[in-house]
Scaffold this active site. Structure first.
Site, PDB file in Angstrom:
ATOM      1  N   ASN A 171      40.824  38.460  41.925  1.00 39.34           N
ATOM      2  CA  ASN A 171      39.823  38.375  40.847  1.00 39.34           C
ATOM      3  C   ASN A 171      40.436  38.861  39.538  1.00 39.34           C
ATOM      4  OD1 ASN A 171      38.181  37.829  42.996  1.00 39.34           O
ATOM      5  ND2 ASN A 171      37.322  39.887  43.094  1.00 39.34           N
ATOM      6  N   ASP A 172      41.007  40.048  39.596  1.00 37.06           N
ATOM      7  CA  ASP A 172      41.628  40.571  38.380  1.00 37.06           C
ATOM      8  C   ASP A 172      42.925  39.838  38.071  1.00 37.06           C
ATOM      9  OD1 ASP A 172      40.011  42.530  37.144  1.00 37.06           O
ATOM     10  OD2 ASP A 172      40.290  43.804  38.893  1.00 37.06           O
ATOM     11  N   GLU A 193      47.200  43.294  41.016  1.00 35.72           N
ATOM     12  CA  GLU A 193      46.102  42.724  40.236  1.00 35.72           C
ATOM     13  C   GLU A 193      46.516  42.342  38.819  1.00 35.72           C
ATOM     14  OE1 GLU A 193      42.084  44.376  41.349  1.00 35.72           O
ATOM     15  OE2 GLU A 193      43.217  46.227  41.180  1.00 35.72           O
TER      16      GLU A 193
HETATM   17  C1  PEP Z   1      40.092  41.947  42.686  1.00 33.98           C
HETATM   18  O1  PEP Z   1      40.281  42.234  41.505  1.00 33.98           O
HETATM   19  O2  PEP Z   1      40.400  40.854  43.190  1.00 33.98           O
HETATM   20  C2  PEP Z   1      39.438  42.922  43.574  1.00 33.98           C
HETATM   21  C3  PEP Z   1      39.350  42.706  44.859  1.00 33.98           C
HETATM   22  O3  PEP Z   1      38.925  44.022  43.000  1.00 33.98           O
HETATM   23  P1  PEP Z   1      37.541  44.038  42.171  1.00 33.98           P
HETATM   24  O4  PEP Z   1      36.908  42.677  42.316  1.00 33.98           O
HETATM   25  O5  PEP Z   1      36.711  45.108  42.750  1.00 33.98           O
HETATM   26  O6  PEP Z   1      37.988  44.305  40.785  1.00 33.98           O
HETATM   27 MG    MG Z   2      40.132  44.324  40.862  1.00 36.18          MG
END
Ligand code: PEP
Ligand code: MG
Length: 756
Positions: free
Chosen positions: A628-629, A605
Site C-alpha cells: 500500500n505504501d 514500504e
Molecule cells: C502497507 O503499507 O502496505 C501496509 C501493510 O501497511 P499500512 O497499510 O498499515 O500502512
Molecule cells: Mg504501510
C-alpha cells in the site's frame, strides 16, 4: 435525412403539449436512425440534476424519476463538455453510471448530444443500441441538428412555465438519487444513514429530530451565554496587548451574540423540529451565504466572524455530549472523512455499510472496512451529508455507488444481489480447510492481516495459516491515551493464544501519516513524508520498548510471536530498532520470563528499502512488503486522495519490478519474503505474486477464501507465463486488463466482478 428532419419538426409543432412533443421526438428518432433507444434528459436547474423526461427503449416507468446529478455519468459529461459523445461501448467508459431503473444493461453503442439554447445547456439527447458500434457521421450530424431544434422547443416551454411544472411534478416521485465514489469494500449494504461528524465542525452537523425541544432551547441559551462569557474574558485579558482594530472584533462578536434576532432565529429552527446543533448550522450557514454574496468587502469579511462564532457555540453544545451517534439497527455510517475509530465504535452487528466523502480505497478506514466485510464507498465528494441522517440508503461497494431514498423495487433488486453473493461466498467457503495449492502442486502460505480486537474470530474462521500483519496501532487509536504495557500485553496475549501454534506477526506502532493518534498531535505540511512509523518510535524509545516488552511477555510459553518494523528507510534505523528489541528481550528474560527471541522482520514500504533489500535482509529474519505504501511512494500518488485514485495501481510495471527485486534480495540472503499490502487480496495480482516466488501472502480475512479459490483453480506454470508476459507491458491498465482476461478464461470472472 433533411426530409425526415422537416417531418419530425412538423409533427412536433402539432403536438398537444410539451410532454407529447418530447415523446414524438424520441419515437421518431428511433425510427429515423434505425436504432433501439432514444431518450431526453432535461436539466432541472433548481435541484442540479438531469431528469429523464422521455424515452423509447429505456424503462418508460422511470420517466420523471431518474435524476442524475450535474457532474455525473455520461449525461453529466456531455452537459459539462457541451459536445456530442459517440462511443461503441458505454459501459466501458470511465464516466458510465449504472442506473438500475433505466434497464439499459443490454445497450452498448451510445451517442449523445447536448441541447443548448443561447449558450445554456438545457439537457441531453441520447440514442443507444445493443450492438457495439460507433454511430456514423451522418447520424451524429442528424442528432446534433435535432438537438438544436429541440432546444428552441424547450426554451419555449421554459418561458411558458410548462417545463418547470413538468420537472416539479416529477420531483415528488423521484427514484433514488445515485451518487458515485470509489468502490472500497465489496458488498451491498441496505440500511439507515447515521452521520458522524468531526467534533466542532459545523459544516458536517446533520439534521436530527430532538427528543425534547425545550431542553434544546435551554442548551442553546446556555451555549450562547457561555460563549459571551468566554469572549468577555478573552477581550479583557488581551485588552492591553491587542491593537484597537482587533479589539473591535470582540465587540462585533458580542453584538452578534447578544442580538435577540440570532437567538430567535435558532430557537425557531429548533421549534421546527431540529436539535440545537442542526438548527445552529442551518442559521449560521444562511447568514454566511447572505454575507458572502454581498458586494461590500467589509460585510463579506463578517462571514468569517459568523463562522467562528458558530464553531464556538457548537463547542458548548457538544460539550454536553449530545453529539454521540445513536446507531440504527442497520447502520450506514456516513462522514466527511471517516476514520478507523468511527468504524470501530459501531457495534459490529449494526454496521451494514459505510460512506466517506473523502479518502480512497487504500485509506486505512477502507482497509478496515474490507477486514470487517462492511460494504464501503469512499470519495463521494458531492454527497449532501447533513441531509442523510435517518434516511434509507443502499451502498453498492462493488461499483462504488450509493442510492439515496431507494424505491422498494430497487431495494428488492439489491436484496436479490445480496442473496446471490451469499451463494458465491458459500461456494468459496468450501476451500476453508484446504491448502492454497495450485493445480500443478505449487504450495503457498496464506495469512491474515488483522488489527481490530473483535475480528480475531473472523480471521480464525477464514482458515488462515497465521497472522501476517497485526496492525497494533488500532488499540492505540481507540483510546484516549497510550495504553500501558500491561494493557497491551493482555490484548496481544489474546491474539497470540488464539492463533497458537500458528505464527502471529506483530507490527510495532505505525502511526503518523493518515493515522494520527488523537492524544499525540503532530502537525506537518507533508505527514506522509514526515514523522511517521519507525521514525516516531525511534525518537520515543520508551513507547517502543514498552510495546516490545508487552509483546514478548504476551508470547511467554506460546513462542509464536514475530516482530515486524514499519516504514524502514535506512539500515541505521533497522540497526537501532534491532538493538532496542534485543535490549527489551534481555530485560524481559532478566525478569525471569521464559521467552525465546522472536524472529524480527522489516517492512519494505519505500523505494530506498527496495534498493537496499539485500542489505536489510542480512540484518533480520524476514522481509514483508507493504505494497500500500510502496505503491504510493513509487508512483507519488497519495493513497488517500480520491482525485488521483485512478493513478494508484499496484500493478504498475514499476511496482511489479520493485517487488521482484525485493523477493530476489531477500532470497539471496536466505530469508523469507512475504507481502501484506492490499495487493495480496487482489485477484488480478495474486497470480503474479505467486509466480514471483513470495513465501507467504497476507491479506484481509475477507479475501482469503476468494484468493485460495483462484490459486486452487490455476497452475503455477500458467502463472509464470503470465508474469513473463506482463513484464513486457508498459502500463498498469494494460496489465490489469491482461490479468482479468486470463482469469475470465480460467472461468474465474465472477471473482473479479465481486472484487469490484
Ligand atoms: C502497507 O503499507 O502496505 C501496509 C501493510 O501497511 P499500512 O497499510 O498499515 O500502512
Ligand atoms: Mg504501510
Amino acid at each position: 435525412m433533411l426530409t425526415t428532419l422537416r417531418q419530425i419538426i412538423q409533427e412536433v409543432s402539432s403536438a398537444q403539449d410539451f410532454k407529447e412533443a418530447l415523446s414524438i421526438i424520441v419515437r421518431r428518432i428511433v425510427k429515423a436512425l434505425n436504432t433501439q433507444a432514444c431518450s431526453i434528459f432535461l436539466l432541472d436547474r433548481r435541484h442540479g440534476e438531469y431528469v429523464l423526461m422521455a424515452t423509447q427503449g429505456l424503462n418508460t416507468k422511470a420517466v420523471g424519476k431518474i435524476r442524475i446529478p450535474l457532474s455525473q455519468g455520461l449525461i453529466g459529461l456531455i452537459g459539462e463538455r457541451e459536445e456530442p459523445l459517440n462511443i461503441d461501448d458505454a459501459s466501458k467508459h470511465p464516466h458510465f453510471l449504472r442506473v438500475a431503473e433505466a434497464k439499459e444493461e443490454a445497450y452498448k453503442a451510445f451517442l449523445g448530444a447536448p441541447i443548448i439554447y443561447h449558450r445554456q445547456v438545457l439537457g441531453v439527447l441520447i440514442v443507444q443500441q445493443e450492438e457495439p458500434r460507433r454511430y456514423d457521421e451522418s447520424e451524429e450530424a442528424f442528432l446534433v441538428t435535432l438537438a438544436t431544434q429541440l432546444a428552441a422547443i424547450i426554451a419555449h416551454a421554459e418561458a411558458t412555465g410548462a417545463l418547470t411544472e413538468l420537472l416539479e411534478s416529477s420531483k415528488n416521485k423521484a427514484y433514488a438519487l445515485v451518487l458515485s465514489g470509489i468502490p472500497s469494500s465489496p458488498g451491498i449494504g441496505i440500511g439507515t444513514g447515521v452521520v458522524v461528524y468531526t467534533p466542532f465542525n459545523l459544516d458536517t452537523i446533520p439534521d436530527h429530530e430532538p427528543d425534547d425541544i425545550e431542553a434544546e432551547v435551554e442548551l442553546l441559551e446556555y451555549a450562547l451565554t457561555a460563549v459571551r462569557e468566554d469572549l468577555r474574558i478573552l477581550s479583557e485579558r488581551l485588552y492591553s496587548t491587542l491593537p484597537s482594530e482587533e479589539r473591535a472584533l470582540f465587540d462585533v462578536y458580542q453584538q452578534i451574540l447578544s442580538s435577540p434576532e440570532l437567538l430567535d432565529e435558532i430557537t425557531q429552527a429548533i421549534r421546527r423540529n431540529n436539535w440545537a446543533p442542526g438548527a445552529l448550522r442551518e442559521i449560521i450557514q444562511t447568514h454566511i451565504r447572505r454575507l458572502e454574496s454581498l458586494e461590500n468587502e467589509y460585510m463579506r469579511e463578517r462571514a468569517t466572524d459568523i463562522k467562528d462564532l458558530g464553531h464556538r457555540i457548537l463547542t458548548y453544545l457538544q460539550k454536553n455530549e449530545r453529539a454521540l451517534p445513536q446507531y440504527a439497527e442497520k447502520t450506514i455510517l456516513i462522514g466527511e472523512e471517516l476514520t478507523p475509530a468511527n468504524l470501530a465504535e459501531v457495534p459490529t452487528e449494526c454496521l451494514v455499510g459505510a460512506i466517506s466523502a473523502n479518502g480512497s480505497s487504500n485509506s486505512h478506514v477502507a482497509i478496515l472496512a474490507r477486514a470487517m466485510k462492511v460494504p464501503t464507498v469512499m470519495g463521494v465528494s458531492d454527497i449532501p451529508i447533513h441531509e442523510l441522517q435517518d434516511k434509507e440508503i443502499i451502498v453498492d461497494g462493488y461499483f462504488g455507488q450509493i442510492y439515496l431514498a431507494p424505491s422498494p423495487a430497487l431495494q428488492t433488486e439489491f436484496q436479490r444481489l445480496i442473496q446471490e453473493q451469499k451463494k458465491i461466498d458459500a461456494t468459496l467457503e468450501t476451500t476453508r480447510d484446504k491448502p492454497a495449492v495450485t493445480k500443478d502442486g505449487y504450495r503457498i502460505t496464506l495469512m491474515v492481516n488483522t488489527g481490530l480486537d473483535g475480528d480475531i474470530s473472523l480471521s480464525l474462521a477464514a482458515g488462515a495459516e497465521g497472522v501476517g500483519l497485526y496492525r497494533t496501532e488500532i488499540p492505540f487509536l481507540m483510546r484516549d491515551s497510550f495504553p500501558t504495557s500491561e494493557e497491551q500485553r493482555i490484548i496481544y496475549r489474546q491474539l497470540l493464544a488464539s492463533f497458537s501454534p500458528h505464527p502471529v506477526t506483530m507490527r510495532t506502532l505505525d502511526v503518523g501519516g493518515d493515522k494520527p493518534l488523537p492524544y499525540f498531535s503532530i502537525r506537518e505540511d507533508n505527514p506522509f513524508l514526515g514523522w511517521r512509523g519507525m521514525r516516531i518510535t525511534l525518537d520515543h524509545p520508551e513507547i517502543f520498548l514498552s510495546q516490545v516488552r508487552a509483546m514478548m511477555r504476551a508470547s511467554e510459553s506460546l513462542n509464536n510471536l514475530h516482530i515486524l518494523l514499519p516504514m524502514i528507510t535506512d539500515v541505521n534505523e533497522a540497526d537501532e530498532a534491532i538493538r532496542l528489541i534485543k535490549k527489551a528481550y534481555k530485560e524481559v528474560v532478566d525478569e525471569e520470563h521464559a521467552i525465546i527471541m522472536p524472529p524480527i522482520g522489516l517492512m519494505i514500504e519505500v523505494p530506498s528499502a527496495v534498493y537496499q533489500a539485500r542489505a536489510l535482509a542480512k540484518r533480520v529474519d524476514f522481509l514483508s512488503i507493504g505494497s500500500n505504501d510502496l505503491t504510493q511512494y513509487i508512483l507519488a500518488v497519495d493513497r488517500n486522495n480520491a482525485r488521483v485514485a485512478n493513478l494508484y495501481d499496484s500493478l504498475h510495471p514499476a511496482v511489479l519490478r520493485a517487488l521482484i527485486q525485493v523477493v530476489e534480495g531477500g532470497h539471496h540472503e536466505g530469508k523469507h519474503v512475504s507481502i501484506c499490502g492490499e495487493m495480496a487480496g487482489d485477484p488480478a495480482a495474486i497470480i503474479l505474486l505467486l509466480a514471483m516466488g513470495f513465501d507467504s501472502l497476507s491479506m484481509s480475512p475477507s479475501s482469503i477464501s476468494r484468493m485460495k479459490w483462484i490459486i486452487r483453480h490455476f497452475t503455477y506454470k500458467k502463472a509464470t507465463k503470465l508474469l513473463q508476459e506482463v513484464l513486457m507491458m508498459e502500463s498498469a491498465v494494460i496489465i490489469r486488463t491482461h490479468m482479468e482476461s486470463a482469469l475470465e478464461r480460467a472461468g474465474l470472472g465472477d471473482l473479479i466482478r465481486a472484487k469490484r
